[in-house]
Design a protein around this motif. Structure first.
Motif, PDB file in Angstrom:
ATOM      1  N   VAL A 136       9.986   7.070   4.597  1.00  0.00           N
ATOM      2  CA  VAL A 136       9.132   6.977   3.355  1.00  0.00           C
ATOM      3  C   VAL A 136      10.574   7.005   1.721  1.00  0.00           C
ATOM      4  N   SER A 137      10.260   6.361   1.176  1.00  0.00           N
ATOM      5  CA  SER A 137      11.249   6.318   0.045  1.00  0.00           C
ATOM      6  C   SER A 137      11.129   7.769  -0.818  1.00  0.00           C
ATOM      7  N   MET A 138      11.327   8.418  -1.340  1.00  0.00           N
ATOM      8  CA  MET A 138      10.737   9.280  -2.636  1.00  0.00           C
ATOM      9  C   MET A 138      10.781   7.981  -3.516  1.00  0.00           C
ATOM     10  N   ALA A 139      11.533   6.539  -3.928  1.00  0.00           N
ATOM     11  CA  ALA A 139      11.955   5.696  -5.371  1.00  0.00           C
ATOM     12  C   ALA A 139      10.478   5.655  -5.760  1.00  0.00           C
ATOM     13  N   VAL A 140      10.345   5.072  -7.178  1.00  0.00           N
ATOM     14  CA  VAL A 140       9.186   5.236  -7.324  1.00  0.00           C
ATOM     15  C   VAL A 140       8.860   3.763  -7.302  1.00  0.00           C
ATOM     16  N   ASN A 141       8.928   2.900  -7.359  1.00  0.00           N
ATOM     17  CA  ASN A 141       9.119   1.774  -6.877  1.00  0.00           C
ATOM     18  C   ASN A 141       8.962   1.282  -5.119  1.00  0.00           C
ATOM     19  N   ALA A 142       8.432   2.437  -4.530  1.00  0.00           N
ATOM     20  CA  ALA A 142       8.913   2.276  -3.272  1.00  0.00           C
ATOM     21  C   ALA A 142       8.191   1.140  -2.196  1.00  0.00           C
ATOM     22  N   LYS A 143       9.082   0.846  -1.386  1.00  0.00           N
ATOM     23  CA  LYS A 143       8.359   0.520  -0.120  1.00  0.00           C
ATOM     24  C   LYS A 143       9.205   0.895   1.328  1.00  0.00           C
ATOM     25  N   MET A 144       8.031   0.344   2.682  1.00  0.00           N
ATOM     26  CA  MET A 144       8.434   0.897   3.350  1.00  0.00           C
ATOM     27  C   MET A 144       9.946  -0.302   4.140  1.00  0.00           C
ATOM     28  N   GLY A 145       9.963  -0.115   5.012  1.00  0.00           N
ATOM     29  CA  GLY A 145      11.581  -0.855   4.791  1.00  0.00           C
ATOM     30  C   GLY A 145      11.046  -1.835   5.829  1.00  0.00           C
ATOM     31  N   GLY A 146      10.132  -2.154   6.711  1.00  0.00           N
ATOM     32  CA  GLY A 146       9.349  -3.478   7.199  1.00  0.00           C
ATOM     33  C   GLY A 146       7.958  -3.283   7.934  1.00  0.00           C
ATOM     34  N   PRO A 147       6.754  -3.847   8.428  1.00  0.00           N
ATOM     35  CA  PRO A 147       5.915  -3.760   8.343  1.00  0.00           C
ATOM     36  C   PRO A 147       5.442  -2.642   9.229  1.00  0.00           C
ATOM     37  N   SER A 148       3.834  -2.793   8.779  1.00  0.00           N
ATOM     38  CA  SER A 148       3.418  -1.891   9.677  1.00  0.00           C
ATOM     39  C   SER A 148       2.641  -2.494  11.788  1.00  0.00           C
ATOM     40  N   ILE A 149       2.748  -2.103  12.354  1.00  0.00           N
ATOM     41  CA  ILE A 149       2.142  -2.692  14.063  1.00  0.00           C
ATOM     42  C   ILE A 149       1.030  -3.440  13.752  1.00  0.00           C
ATOM     43  N   ASP A 150      -0.340  -2.642  12.768  1.00  0.00           N
ATOM     44  CA  ASP A 150      -1.080  -3.829  12.899  1.00  0.00           C
ATOM     45  C   ASP A 150      -0.783  -4.860  12.050  1.00  0.00           C
ATOM     46  N   TYR A 151       0.043  -5.353  10.613  1.00  0.00           N
ATOM     47  CA  TYR A 151      -0.143  -6.230  10.044  1.00  0.00           C
ATOM     48  C   TYR A 151       0.774  -6.802  11.390  1.00  0.00           C
ATOM     49  N   ALA A 175      -7.089   7.953  -8.921  1.00  0.00           N
ATOM     50  CA  ALA A 175      -6.937   7.100 -10.483  1.00  0.00           C
ATOM     51  C   ALA A 175      -5.797   7.158 -10.422  1.00  0.00           C
ATOM     52  N   ALA A 176      -5.147   6.599 -11.699  1.00  0.00           N
ATOM     53  CA  ALA A 176      -3.750   6.464 -12.262  1.00  0.00           C
ATOM     54  C   ALA A 176      -3.278   7.885 -12.714  1.00  0.00           C
ATOM     55  N   GLY A 177      -2.867   8.978 -12.958  1.00  0.00           N
ATOM     56  CA  GLY A 177      -2.755   9.726 -14.235  1.00  0.00           C
ATOM     57  C   GLY A 177      -2.729  10.865 -12.629  1.00  0.00           C
ATOM     58  N   VAL A 178      -3.413  10.354 -11.693  1.00  0.00           N
ATOM     59  CA  VAL A 178      -3.916  11.522 -10.644  1.00  0.00           C
ATOM     60  C   VAL A 178      -2.780  11.335  -9.487  1.00  0.00           C
ATOM     61  N   PHE A 179      -1.500  12.454  -9.123  1.00  0.00           N
ATOM     62  CA  PHE A 179      -0.238  12.190  -8.553  1.00  0.00           C
ATOM     63  C   PHE A 179      -0.478  12.165  -6.822  1.00  0.00           C
ATOM     64  N   CYS A 180       0.317  11.453  -5.928  1.00  0.00           N
ATOM     65  CA  CYS A 180       0.005  11.740  -5.083  1.00  0.00           C
ATOM     66  C   CYS A 180       1.390  12.208  -4.360  1.00  0.00           C
ATOM     67  N   ASP A 181       1.485  13.361  -2.714  1.00  0.00           N
ATOM     68  CA  ASP A 181       2.047  14.172  -2.456  1.00  0.00           C
ATOM     69  C   ASP A 181       3.633  14.405  -2.729  1.00  0.00           C
ATOM     70  N   SER A 182       3.589  15.168  -3.199  1.00  0.00           N
ATOM     71  CA  SER A 182       5.095  16.116  -4.152  1.00  0.00           C
ATOM     72  C   SER A 182       5.723  14.683  -4.693  1.00  0.00           C
ATOM     73  N   GLY A 183       4.824  13.592  -5.716  1.00  0.00           N
ATOM     74  CA  GLY A 183       6.113  13.338  -6.016  1.00  0.00           C
ATOM     75  C   GLY A 183       6.137  11.917  -5.857  1.00  0.00           C
ATOM     76  N   PHE A 184       5.505  10.721  -4.563  1.00  0.00           N
ATOM     77  CA  PHE A 184       5.376   9.930  -3.874  1.00  0.00           C
ATOM     78  C   PHE A 184       4.957   9.357  -4.545  1.00  0.00           C
ATOM     79  N   SER A 185       5.321   7.775  -4.802  1.00  0.00           N
ATOM     80  CA  SER A 185       4.177   6.812  -4.918  1.00  0.00           C
ATOM     81  C   SER A 185       2.909   6.442  -4.156  1.00  0.00           C
ATOM     82  N   CYS A 186       1.867   6.127  -5.050  1.00  0.00           N
ATOM     83  CA  CYS A 186       1.322   5.916  -3.345  1.00  0.00           C
ATOM     84  C   CYS A 186       0.922   5.212  -3.278  1.00  0.00           C
TER      85      CYS A 186
END
Lengths: 477, 588
Positions: A136-151, A175-186
């Motif tokens: 998982v990337s720390m970037a603000v607009n992070a996305k994963m490098g590929g799909p999950s197995i369910d998809y 909600a907006a304004g409430v952060f995810c763990d260690s600043g990762f994008s939710c």
């Protein structure tokens, strides 16, 4: 099993039920279909995530192969609590996985990817990687490098149902304004299901919305003549399709007018429009609900953080009925948000779940986390038992035709380790040899298991999965 | 590097966080934390810019010289405006927009999937996703909205505004209706070539009405509506936005909705593009109290984490005075307080030492302030009372950053570091027992002693907690639901603290002395600017420290007021310009 909507399954089957006189009504259906009316049951997959890791000393089974004993958190009910935290309510106790041992496969010693090295955020990292085996990337607009197995599975087995997949959460998204763990994008830190581009699938955390997604407008398969509502729905589908055709052409012509950074936005737009159009078409040709389908009542109220029992029972029932009704064949369920701090006061475990998981070897804190883990395994067992009790169109149980992959984001909640991950598989859909405990040697990854699962669902040409799934995990079949 | 009273810490306790001593420059590193263990940080902690002395801010410079990338350190010149990305309407913006567009009271976005957030904001272009489920919701909402429009009587003013002629007469009328509607919905003139397919769709329905409904629905499903698109065909040099694009950015920033007729007119004439015209629009839009309230409902609430107030669950036996009336009043107090600072001209640092707040009868009684009447909140003086800490003594801050059954000095300290100074420390390492309550063996100690005990557990803990806890402990005169007290169950409150500074430890006591220290912290105003930039332009500005600091200086530095900071952001090149990403630049 493909039936015309005009001659729905229930009507058809009901009309020939005389051949099996003497059986209760519902049970009479299965033998009839099993007699050769192309009654292959669909295969289903559920990815089930539990927050905050476990107290692993309670998780580890003793023994391997078929000769093993469950750890005390998932083992037999009636556990004695001499911890000074009060009585564990009998209504919250119940059988453990030992009661359904032949349908369960435990794997220990697997490792999973997580966040980049040397940064905090094990919970976010372990949540995003749970079904992906990707960092998982720390970037603000992070996305994963590929799909999950369910998809990935949904692309293969989910294309003929109302929903190709459904991602559910058991706790309202932050909600907006409430952060995810260690600043990762939710977006990556608080989702487990991702599409091929690594973007999170929409996660529904409201029972009413989940109901609508799964059951609203689902053809019942019993109609012999199109009703006024059917005609209106058909006209609406026609209008919807004409609108989607227009905006697709428009968006395509917009692409050259956009900057490089905006083109992925339009790509996402076009992809989603095409998928909606595909689903509309799939609805028109849907075989309708399974013959066993008993859609639930629509629950309008939101899940309540303060009432875990009610929430989990509603969520589990929605999962079970979605499978039984063949509304979708692929689901994921996040029992809580990453670092969920849900209180479990009703079983003597006051304080937030995540806070409690960092027990720092304090005995009473450990007792609380033991109670939470133990309680949840009672509910998980109840879900499996429910699925086992549901008869499928092939006469077997829905559980026989389902595979559940269950785990968490970190192994031990107080250590945040990503090795020795606790994994529970349940159900027969992948053809694995159940009723055993596989102790791996610490060199194997979630991705290898996912690749084996994919093959178990017939995706034999998939070369690899995630970052480390280069070969199927051995020992499963 | 020595800029702050207390310095920022690296975002890692596993990596470089091994130097634990407080050095002259402040906290060089910290290795995790113990105590209350808030589970989240904003992740915006970053390196402190060495800038601050650079000249050539270029704010409001009428359009000249916006090209180019960041100059070398110390060299004056225009800064890179960065790469902003098309922003999908979030749920709030969708509801507001369809309200303005269609006069509807429906709020269909309430049923949309939740918006994706990063950095605490739900306006980041690269973060907001568009999945099939959301697209499907757009399709359904378009039917609901347009069918509602057509359920109005033909004499209805809203109906007549949109359906301005008899569409049964053919394509000319259909085009007139669709052109006007699409131009407003897309926030820019719709051109003929774009409209042709819509007119065709309108003519293809089973009936003229069905066709018109389909075409109007399509306008709302169009990418031109769903996204705020800035069309520039991949021009990689920095260039000014067009009038409509700028008007749209401005309107969604200040009002969280589409431009109104007056702003559209200024966009059409190009007036909004020059400094005076843009300033005039800011003035006009902020003077519209109804619409400008959106700023505190969106930006203010997200900046200050007001969403937490909806879900806190104070222990009813311990805090019987707290109830949903108080909860609602505290939320409103926060919004009215921030709104006040948009107009009162007071410097941003005075947000921590205000001589007023907003209360209604219930909240005044709850706080122990002189009685006021009624349920509506009103501005009351607080000089001479115990609630003179501005943001620090708002009920929403004190109750929102507490545990259900006690105060949390750590959470309150984190609030200051994260929301006001953009300097959040990393979360605690996993192996540390963060419990200082029931079962910890510390539960019978005052919270100050509990925290002190925990700081002793690990040397690394102390670096962050000595700062966070000192800040929080100075607010101990306010209980877990924000009521003033001079003693808790353990005895008289000790609200003293010591903060590391470049000049050595500084000892202080109570919220007002804390406010005095924070007021001169050079990170405060730049942090507010950073939050405004992030929210309004919709990308991460945590690394644009030079830009942020220059704008803060241009706004007046420590004398800047909130309105001025906002205006400086809007007048900046970053807000008024854009550029395409280079092929070599990773797309956000």
């Amino acid at each position: 099993m493909k039936m015309s909507k005009r001659y729905g399954r229930r009507a058809f089957l009901g009309g020939t039920a005389g051949a099996v006189i003497g059986l209760p009504f519902l049970e009479s259906l299965a033998p009839r279909t099993a007699l050769g009316q192309s009654a292959a049951a669909p295969k289903r997959f559920l990815g089930y995530w539990y927050p905050n890791g476990y107290y692993m000393l309670d998780w580890h089974p003793t023994g391997t192969g078929t000769n093993f004993t469950f750890g005390p958190n998932m083992g037999p009910g009636g556990r004695v609590w001499a911890d000074g935290l009060g009585t564990f309510p009998t209504t919250e106790d119940g059988p453990g996985l030992d009661s359904i041992k032949d349908q369960v496969l435990l794997i220990s010693g697997l490792q999973n990817t997580h966040q980049p090295a040397m940064v905090p955020g094990d919970h976010s990292g372990g949540t995003g990687s749970f079904l992906t085996n990707r960092s998982v990337s720390m970037a603000v607009n992070a996305k994963m490098g590929g799909p999950s197995i369910d998809y990935t599975l949904a692309q293969a087995i989910g294309q003929t149902t109302k929903r190709p997949y459904l991602a559910m959460g058991g706790e309202a998204a932050r909600a907006a304004g409430v952060f995810c763990d260690s600043g990762f994008s939710c977006s990556v830190g608080d989702h487990i299901s991702f599409d091929n581009n690594g973007n999170p699938l929409t996660r529904y955390d409201n029972p009413g919305q989940i109901f609508d997604q799964l059951f609203m407008g689902l053809p019942t398969g019993t109609t012999t003549m199109p009703s006024a509502a059917d005609l209106a729905a058909a006209a609406r589908r026609k209008q919807d399709t004409s609108i989607l055709d227009l905006v697709t052409a428009e968006a395509t012509s917009l692409q050259p007018k956009l900057s490089r950074q905006d083109r992925p936005r339009l790509d996402a737009y076009l992809t989603s429009v095409r998928e909606v159009e595909r689903r509309i078409n799939a609805m028109q040709t849907s075989a309708g609900t399974g013959p066993m389908c008993m859609p639930p009542q629509r629950q309008a109220a939101a899940f309540m953080l303060a009432n875990p029992r009610q929430t989990i029972d509603i969520a589990h029932e929605l999962i079970a009925l979605a499978f039984q009704c063949d509304a979708t064949r692929v689901m994921s369920f996040q029992w809580g948000n990453s670092t969920s701090n849900r209180p479990h006061t009703f079983i003597g475990a006051s304080g937030g779940h995540h806070d409690t998981s960092h027990h720092g070897t304090n005995v009473q804190m450990i007792n609380k986390i033991q109670r939470i883990d133990y309680w949840w395994y009672r509910r998980f067992t109840a879900l499996l038992t429910r699925l086992k009790g549901m008869q499928d169109v092939d006469g077997r149980s829905v559980l026989d035709n389902t595979l559940i992959f269950q785990g968490t984001d970190v192994s031990d909640g107080a250590k945040h380790n990503h090795d020795d991950m606790p994994v529970v598989l349940a159900g027969g859909a992948a053809g694995f040899r159940m009723g055993q405990h596989i102790l791996t040697d610490g060199t194997h990854w979630f991705g290898e298991l996912f690749l084996a699962i994919a093959k178990g669902f017939g995706l034999n040409t998939l070369p690899s999965f995630g970052e480390y799934g280069m070969a199927p995990l051995p020992g499963l079949i | 590097m020595s800029r702050g009273v207390f310095q920022e810490v690296p975002g890692s306790w596993r990596g470089a966080c091994v130097a634990l001593a407080l050095v002259a420059a402040g906290i060089a590193a910290c290795k995790g934390s113990v105590g209350d263990a808030p589970t989240a940080g904003s992740g915006t902690a970053g390196s402190t810019s060495g800038a601050g002395a650079s000249a050539g801010v270029g704010v409001g410079a009428g359009g000249a010289g916006v090209a180019g990338a960041t100059g070398a350190a110390g060299v004056a010149g225009p800064l890179d405006v960065g790469i902003s990305t098309a922003i999908r309407l979030n749920r709030t913006q969708y509801n507001n927009t369809v309200h303005d567009l269609l006069g509807t009271a429906l709020t269909p976005a309430d049923n949309f999937p939740p918006d994706e957030t990063s950095l605490g904001f739900d306006t980041l272009g690269g973060t907001l996703q568009l999945q099939p489920e959301r697209q499907d919701a757009y399709l359904s909402a378009s039917a609901t909205l347009i069918n509602e429009l057509f359920a109005r009587p033909v004499t209805d003013a809203i109906y007549k505004r949109i359906v301005s002629c008899d569409f049964a007469t053919g394509a000319t009328c259909a085009k007139q209706i669709l052109s006007a509607f699409a131009t407003r919905a897309w926030r820019r003139p719709a051109v003929d070539a774009e409209l042709t397919p819509y007119v065709t769709l309108a003519a293809a329905g089973p009936t003229p009405k069905d066709g018109m409904i389909a075409a109007l629905r399509a306008v709302l499903v169009s990418a031109n509506f769903i996204y705020r698109l800035e069309l520039d065909a991949n021009v990689a040099t920095t260039h000014r936005l067009g009038g409509y694009e700028l008007a749209t950015r401005l309107s969604y920033f200040l009002w969280a909705t589409m431009p109104d007729d007056a702003l559209f007119a200024d966009a059409a004439s190009g007036k909004v593009l020059d400094d005076a015209g843009l300033k005039a629009e800011i003035d006009r839009m902020l003077a519209d109290a109804t619409h400008a309230r959106a700023l505190v409902d969106t930006f203010g609430a997200e900046w200050l984490g007001l969403g937490k107030m909806q879900s806190i669950t104070p222990d009813a036996t311990m805090y019987p005075m707290f109830n949903d009336t108080v909860r609602a009043a505290m939320i409103e107090e926060n919004k009215r307080f921030v709104l006040d600072f948009l107009t009162n001209g007071k410097a941003i640092p005075l947000m921590l030492s205000a001589d007023f707040t907003y209360v209604n009868a219930a909240l005044a009684a709850y706080y122990g302030l002189p009685a006021v009447a009624g349920t509506a909140l009103q501005r009351v003086p607080v000089a001479g009372t115990n609630r003179t800490g501005g943001l620090l003594t708002l009920g929403s801050t004190l109750a929102g950053e507490s545990n259900p059954n006690r105060t949390s000095p750590t959470k309150r300290g984190l609030f200051v570091l994260d929301r006001l100074l953009c300097s959040a420390p990393p979360p605690p390492p996993p192996t540390v027992n963060t419990n200082i309550d029931q079962g910890s063996g510390l539960e019978n100690l005052p919270v100050r002693q509990r925290l002190a005990q925990h700081q002793k557990l690990g040397a690394g803990c102390q670096a962050c907690h000595s700062v966070m806890d000192s800040i929080g402990l100075s607010l101990e005169n306010f209980d877990g639901v924000g009521r003033y007290r001079t003693a808790d169950e353990f005895g008289p409150i000790d609200a003293s603290g010591t903060l590391p500074t470049a000049a050595g430890p500084m000892t202080f006591s109570g919220v007002n002395q804390l406010a005095a220290i924070l007021a001169v912290d050079p990170r405060f105003v730049p942090c507010v600017v950073q939050k405004l930039l992030t929210f309004s332009i919709g990308r991460d500005f945590s690394r644009d420290t030079t830009l942020r600091d220059q704008l803060a200086t241009a706004a007046g530095g420590g004398a800047a007021n909130l309105r001025g900071a906002l205006e400086t952001v809007v007048m900046s090149d970053a807000f008024r310009s854009r550029r395409a990403a280079l092929a070599t630049e990773v797309t956000p």
